[in-house]
Design an enzyme around this catalytic site. Structure first.
Site, PDB file in Angstrom:
ATOM      1  N   GLU A 221       0.879  -1.176   0.000  1.00  0.00           N
ATOM      2  CA  GLU A 221       0.000   0.000   0.000  1.00  0.00           C
ATOM      3  C   GLU A 221       0.910   1.217   0.000  1.00  0.00           C
ATOM      4  O   GLU A 221       1.391   1.647   1.049  1.00  0.00           O
ATOM      5  CB  GLU A 221      -0.910  -0.031   1.240  1.00  0.00           C
ATOM      6  CG  GLU A 221      -1.834  -1.237   1.303  1.00  0.00           C
ATOM      7  CD  GLU A 221      -2.967  -1.172   0.274  1.00  0.00           C
ATOM      8  OE1 GLU A 221      -3.229  -0.081  -0.275  1.00  0.00           O
ATOM      9  OE2 GLU A 221      -3.591  -2.218   0.003  1.00  0.00           O
ATOM     10  N   CYS A 255      -2.348   9.240   2.195  1.00  0.00           N
ATOM     11  CA  CYS A 255      -1.852   8.643   0.947  1.00  0.00           C
ATOM     12  C   CYS A 255      -2.774   8.969  -0.229  1.00  0.00           C
ATOM     13  O   CYS A 255      -2.322   9.044  -1.362  1.00  0.00           O
ATOM     14  CB  CYS A 255      -1.739   7.140   1.111  1.00  0.00           C
ATOM     15  SG  CYS A 255      -3.267   6.380   1.678  1.00  0.00           S
TER      16      CYS A 255
HETATM   17  P1  NAD Z   1       7.954   4.907   5.127  1.00  0.00           P
HETATM   18  O1  NAD Z   1       8.039   4.119   3.873  1.00  0.00           O
HETATM   19  O2  NAD Z   1       9.072   5.827   5.456  1.00  0.00           O
HETATM   20  O3  NAD Z   1       7.790   3.945   6.396  1.00  0.00           O
HETATM   21  C1  NAD Z   1       6.739   3.011   6.525  1.00  0.00           C
HETATM   22  C2  NAD Z   1       7.173   1.896   7.457  1.00  0.00           C
HETATM   23  O4  NAD Z   1       8.260   1.231   6.871  1.00  0.00           O
HETATM   24  C3  NAD Z   1       7.621   2.303   8.857  1.00  0.00           C
HETATM   25  O5  NAD Z   1       6.997   1.469   9.803  1.00  0.00           O
HETATM   26  C4  NAD Z   1       9.110   2.043   8.867  1.00  0.00           C
HETATM   27  O6  NAD Z   1       9.540   1.571  10.110  1.00  0.00           O
HETATM   28  C5  NAD Z   1       9.265   0.965   7.833  1.00  0.00           C
HETATM   29  N1  NAD Z   1      10.573   0.996   7.158  1.00  0.00           N
HETATM   30  C6  NAD Z   1      11.361   2.065   6.923  1.00  0.00           C
HETATM   31  N2  NAD Z   1      12.480   1.678   6.267  1.00  0.00           N
HETATM   32  C7  NAD Z   1      12.379   0.339   6.083  1.00  0.00           C
HETATM   33  C8  NAD Z   1      13.221  -0.652   5.477  1.00  0.00           C
HETATM   34  N3  NAD Z   1      14.381  -0.326   4.922  1.00  0.00           N
HETATM   35  N4  NAD Z   1      12.785  -1.931   5.453  1.00  0.00           N
HETATM   36  C9  NAD Z   1      11.602  -2.262   5.995  1.00  0.00           C
HETATM   37  N5  NAD Z   1      10.763  -1.382   6.579  1.00  0.00           N
HETATM   38  C10 NAD Z   1      11.158  -0.096   6.636  1.00  0.00           C
HETATM   39  O7  NAD Z   1       6.566   5.673   5.038  1.00  0.00           O
HETATM   40  P2  NAD Z   1       5.943   6.721   6.048  1.00  0.00           P
HETATM   41  O8  NAD Z   1       6.756   7.981   6.014  1.00  0.00           O
HETATM   42  O9  NAD Z   1       5.680   6.094   7.377  1.00  0.00           O
HETATM   43  O10 NAD Z   1       4.510   6.991   5.357  1.00  0.00           O
HETATM   44  C11 NAD Z   1       4.371   7.874   4.297  1.00  0.00           C
HETATM   45  C12 NAD Z   1       4.253   7.161   2.969  1.00  0.00           C
HETATM   46  O11 NAD Z   1       3.322   6.091   3.082  1.00  0.00           O
HETATM   47  C13 NAD Z   1       3.700   8.047   1.856  1.00  0.00           C
HETATM   48  O12 NAD Z   1       4.376   7.776   0.661  1.00  0.00           O
HETATM   49  C14 NAD Z   1       2.240   7.615   1.748  1.00  0.00           C
HETATM   50  O13 NAD Z   1       1.644   7.864   0.509  1.00  0.00           O
HETATM   51  C15 NAD Z   1       2.335   6.169   2.054  1.00  0.00           C
HETATM   52  N6  NAD Z   1       1.067   5.675   2.578  1.00  0.00           N
HETATM   53  C16 NAD Z   1       0.337   4.808   1.830  1.00  0.00           C
HETATM   54  C17 NAD Z   1      -0.892   4.366   2.290  1.00  0.00           C
HETATM   55  C18 NAD Z   1      -1.749   3.406   1.501  1.00  0.00           C
HETATM   56  O14 NAD Z   1      -2.709   2.885   2.076  1.00  0.00           O
HETATM   57  N7  NAD Z   1      -1.478   3.154   0.236  1.00  0.00           N
HETATM   58  C19 NAD Z   1      -1.364   4.801   3.517  1.00  0.00           C
HETATM   59  C20 NAD Z   1      -0.583   5.677   4.259  1.00  0.00           C
HETATM   60  C21 NAD Z   1       0.636   6.098   3.783  1.00  0.00           C
END
Ligand code: NAD
Length: 482
Positions: A221, A255
């Site tokens: 997602e 998102c």
């Molecule tokens: P992010 O990708 O920075 O982090 C998301 C999660 O991934 C966190 O829990 C983090 O601990 C983990 N993470 C970070 N680095 C990682 C790695 N190398 N390996 C595995 N896991 C890792 O995203 P964010 O800043 O928390 O959220 C914002 C982004 O999420 C935006 O791009 C937004 O559009 C997207 N988003 C999508 C949805 C959806 O339903 N499609 C919903 C909310 C947010």
């Protein structure tokens, strides 16, 4: 393992947790409808018991998140999601009869829906309750056990959710761990039976690579730039009012937040006036206004301010909506800001905005706007404003996006009976509704043979009567199609 030990588990502790859940699943691989409903009911009651504490924890993480938004966009849709599966679980779980072809007859052909085992869920910070528990609900409805990893950027909510889940589920049923990127990395390397990751496209790629080593199927997602297109016949002021509601939610940190607007060039000023007026009315002040959500961290605020500086430097007109003329520096609040004359080389048009900034681009011909949308990566959401159903259907057929709202924003996420999920750079797979149940189930094809064994009569030596009869029937059925 105690809840505090789960705040930053190391790889071996994570493996031990998964092993416990896998063993518990093996010992009880077919939870009944009643057992599944009981799990959902525990979650339902926990939400009712802790709704205020959850709103407070999220607000603490954001340094100010509107509790009405938490209620509307986190608690309510979760309760709806639970009610959805409670009501439909019997039908969803029921094996389906399917067609038996001549080569398989006589037999019963069926599809069975079986829990996968243990599902992993990685949670982002922007809706730290909804985006943890919504996939959890689907996974529990399908009979799975679940491990969740909370976001390091929403630690208060993560800690509270860990406690709530630990109070209502045994650790081999559902458990949540905290921790930073190192924990997230180790978590996504676990051999889950399915992994749901919600976050950025960039991290989504890393997660999918890690899952590939275990051949763990993923639901990703992700994010992207969700456009809003306004047809010239649609009143631009009405579109502006509808868009302002969606864009104001969580100060644009969603998102599916409208990322940029495509509006007929003659209507841009009408749009700007109506959008500004709506935002001013909704949020007459900013710094101490509890209805207006803050930016999650200084880093994120700096990122967004950097986009505006870049746009200004490259010649855009930047219009902050700050009705009381407050000084927001030193706070995490950021005024909703319109950007006019944005060009493709500006950060506001290159990156996902994920905050209270909205570029408004004027177009001359609708086809030109459509081309612009289609040239970009496929977005998570697309918003189209037009009363004409035929034209709206044309847009549906000529664009790709995770989901669509016509004449509104965001509400497709709250409609439980339709799938939610991206396409291309905005993700893959679905949850919510029937599709969510299927995501978390193995749809197993089953053929049941009875006492009559036709195969024995058709079997070699070939050329026997039944075989020749079958060939003759097939020759009649499968002719060239004219
Ligand atoms: P992010 O990708 O920075 O982090 C998301 C999660 O991934 C966190 O829990 C983090 O601990 C983990 N993470 C970070 N680095 C990682 C790695 N190398 N390996 C595995 N896991 C890792 O995203 P964010 O800043 O928390 O959220 C914002 C982004 O999420 C935006 O791009 C937004 O559009 C997207 N988003 C999508 C949805 C959806 O339903 N499609 C919903 C909310 C947010």
């Amino acid at each position: 393992m105690t809840v505090s030990a789960l705040n930053a588990p190391d790889a071996s502790q994570l493996e031990a947790l998964l092993a416990r859940q896998k063993k518990a699943f093996m010992d009880s691989p077919a939870p009944t409808r009643q057992q599944r409903i009981q799990r959902l009911d525990r979650l339902h009651n926990a939400l009712l018991d802790h709704r205020q504490a959850l709103a407070d924890a999220i607000s603490q993480d954001f340094s100010g998140r509107s509790s009405a938004e938490t209620e509307l966009a986190e608690i309510m849709p979760l309760l709806e999601g639970i009610a959805y599966y409670r009501k439909r679980l019997k039908r969803l779980m029921k094996p389906q009869r399917r067609h038996a072809p001549l080569t398989v007859m006589p037999a019963k052909v069926e599809v069975h829906f079986q829990p996968l085992g243990v599902v992993g869920i990685v949670v982002p910070w922007n809706f730290p309750v909804f985006l943890a528990l919504s996939p959890l609900i689907g996974a529990l409805a399908a009979g799975n056990r679940v491990m969740l990893k909370s976001s390091e950027f929403a630690p208060a909510t993560g800690r509270l959710l860990q406690t709530i889940l630990a109070d209502n589920f045994s650790a081999d049923e559902v458990c949540m761990v905290g921790g930073d990127v190192d924990v997230a990395t180790a978590f996504t390397q676990l051999p889950f039976d399915h992994l749901v990751f919600t976050g950025s496209t960039q991290v989504g790629r890393i997660v999918m690579r890690a899952a590939a080593d275990n051949l763990t199927p993923v639901t990703l997602e992700l994010g992207g730039k969700s456009p809003a297109i306004i047809h010239p016949d649609f009143p631009a002021a009405e579109a502006a009012r509808r868009l302002a509601f969606g864009k104001g939610m969580n100060a644009g940190q969603i998102c599916v937040s409208p990322d940029y607007v495509l509006c007929h060039e003659d209507q841009v000023s009408e749009f700007v006036s109506a959008f500004s007026a709506t935002v001013e009315k909704a949020y007459p002040t900013l710094t101490s206004n509890q209805d207006y959500t803050a930016i999650i961290s200084d880093r994120q605020k700096q990122r967004l301010e950097g986009y505006l500086e870049d746009a200004r430097a490259k010649g855009a007109r930047v219009i902050p909506i700050n009705p009381a003329g407050e000084d927001v520096s030193g706070t995490r609040k950021m005024p909703m800001t319109l950007v006019l004359n944005a060009t493709a080389d500006m950060l506001v048009m290159r990156e996902e905005i994920f905050g209270p900034i909205l570029p408004v681009l004027g177009y001359r011909h609708l086809e030109q706007a459509l081309r612009q949308v289609r040239q970009r990566s496929r977005p998570l959401a697309l918003y189209y404003f037009d009363w004409d159903k035929k034209r709206a259907n044309h847009i549906l057929q000529h664009t790709h996006s995770g989901g669509v709202c016509i004449n509104d924003t965001l509400s497709h996420v709250a409609a439980d009976d339709i799938p939610f999920g991206g396409i291309g750079d905005s993700g893959m797979g679905h949850y919510h509704g029937k599709e969510g149940f299927l995501t978390f189930s193995k749809t197993k094809g089953v053929v049941r043979k009875g006492r009559i064994n036709l195969a024995a009569m058709v079997a070699p030596p070939w050329g026997n009567t039944l075989f020749r009869l079958m060939m003759a029937i097939n020759a009649l059925r499968f002719r060239h199609i004219k």
